[in-house]
Design an enzyme around this catalytic site. Structure first.
Site, PDB file in Angstrom:
ATOM      1  N   CYS A  48      12.019 -22.879 -14.217  1.00  0.00           N
ATOM      2  CA  CYS A  48      12.234 -23.327 -12.834  1.00  0.00           C
ATOM      3  C   CYS A  48      10.924 -23.932 -12.312  1.00  0.00           C
ATOM      4  O   CYS A  48       9.994 -23.206 -11.965  1.00  0.00           O
ATOM      5  CB  CYS A  48      12.673 -22.146 -11.964  1.00  0.00           C
TER       6      CYS A  48
ATOM      7  N   CYS B 102       9.914 -22.857  -8.838  1.00  0.00           N
ATOM      8  CA  CYS B 102       9.406 -21.476  -8.845  1.00  0.00           C
ATOM      9  C   CYS B 102       7.918 -21.461  -9.190  1.00  0.00           C
ATOM     10  O   CYS B 102       7.122 -20.773  -8.541  1.00  0.00           O
ATOM     11  CB  CYS B 102      10.145 -20.625  -9.876  1.00  0.00           C
TER      12      CYS B 102
END
Length: 104
Positions: free
Chosen positions: A28, A31
């Site tokens: 991700c 993230c």
């Protein structure tokens, strides 16, 4: 920040007080971009809120049980009860900061 796993999740999150859990994954990108800011927030507000992170790799069932279906996801708990869930590619550190301040 405390690294959560399926083995320590309940013990770390089901406590008196507010806990913020950062659900993330190496795959991700958003993230990874948010991680340094989240760490700074943990340093700034760590005396008042418990900061944890959970890499969903190997913990997908736990994430799904917590109704985390997308990343990045920041979930706030108080006294073990889920309070608020921030999620999505558009998630900004200002959104997280504002939510933290609501629970101080």
């Amino acid at each position: 920040m405390i690294e959560l796993t399926k083995d320590n999740f309940d013990a770390e999150v089901n406590i008196d007080g507010v806990v913020m859990v950062d659900y993330w994954s190496e795959s991700c990108e958003r993230c990874i971009e948010l991680m340094p800011d989240v760490i700074k927030l943990s340093e700034e507000y760590g005396e008042q809120i418990k900061f944890c992170k959970l890499n969903i790799k190997g913990s997908r069932r736990l994430a799904m049980a917590q109704k985390v279906m997308g990343l990045p996801s920041i979930v706030f708990y108080k006294n073990g009860e889920r309070l608020e869930h921030l999620s999505g590619e558009e998630l900004e550190v200002e959104d997280i900061t504002s939510t933290i301040k609501n629970y101080l």
